[in-house]
Write an enzyme that holds these catalytic residues in place. Structure first.
Site, PDB file in Angstrom:
ATOM      1  N   ASP A  14       0.882  -1.148   0.000  1.00  0.00           N
ATOM      2  CA  ASP A  14       0.000   0.000   0.000  1.00  0.00           C
ATOM      3  C   ASP A  14       0.932   1.212   0.000  1.00  0.00           C
ATOM      4  OD1 ASP A  14      -2.422   1.538   0.286  1.00  0.00           O
ATOM      5  OD2 ASP A  14      -1.896   1.784   2.399  1.00  0.00           O
ATOM      6  N   ASP A  16       0.141   5.140   0.954  1.00  0.00           N
ATOM      7  CA  ASP A  16       0.003   6.108   2.047  1.00  0.00           C
ATOM      8  C   ASP A  16      -0.080   5.399   3.391  1.00  0.00           C
ATOM      9  OD1 ASP A  16      -0.063   8.181   0.123  1.00  0.00           O
ATOM     10  OD2 ASP A  16      -2.213   7.867  -0.162  1.00  0.00           O
TER      11      ASP A  16
END
Length: 170
Positions: A14, A16
């Site tokens: 992922d 952020d």
């Protein structure tokens, strides 16, 4: 007969909150701050012969805060910065700009297959790069990342902050 996979291995990240400090709708290089250990973790993944792939929901596009041109420019900058720091690059970036009830109508979708917790981005990465899901790892900071990983047949590890390089030591 059981299907045998002989595909490649990857770590799917992922973005952020895992690779960069989550400041909310990040789309400018000057706002990017690496999570501690993130560049080194990516370099370690690449040194082991695995692919490093980013799979990220980007609802800021659907909200009209920035467009995909900004996102692609940011990801190009991330790879340039990473290469300067470590000598490696992220192999691929996948993003999902879709959001239910999005202010930008083109990105309104009630349940887009790519938007985590749905596994669409992971499944596309698996197909595009000939990956063996059983030999891949997804590192995310939300339950939706873990749900997407499970749905794609990929092991998930939840990152709770700190130094990202500790995620690969376990």
């Amino acid at each position: 007969m059981t299907e045998v996979h002989s595909g490649r291995s990857a770590v799917l990240f992922d973005r952020d909150g895992v690779l960069n400090v989550d400041t909310g709708y990040l789309h400018r290089p000057q706002e990017w701050v690496w999570i501690d250990g993130a560049p080194e973790t990516i370099a370690s993944v690449k040194k082991r012969g695995q692919l490093a792939i980013v799979v990220t929901n980007q609802s800021g596009i659907a909200r009209g805060y920035y467009d995909e041109t900004h996102l692609h420019a940011l990801h190009a900058w991330v790879n340039d910065d990473l290469e300067h720091r470590t000598g490696v690059r992220i192999d691929a970036f996948y993003h999902c700009p879709y959001l239910p009830d999005a202010p930008v109508a083109a990105f309104a979708h009630p349940d887009h297959p790519d938007r985590k917790p749905n596994p669409g981005m992971l499944l596309r990465a698996i197909a595009d790069h000939g990956l063996d899901p059983a030999s891949c790892l997804m590192i995310g900071d939300k339950d939706s990342d873990m749900q997407a990983a499970a749905a794609a047949g990929v092991t998930g590890k939840l990152f709770r902050g700190g130094d990202l390089s500790h995620m690969l030591r376990d």
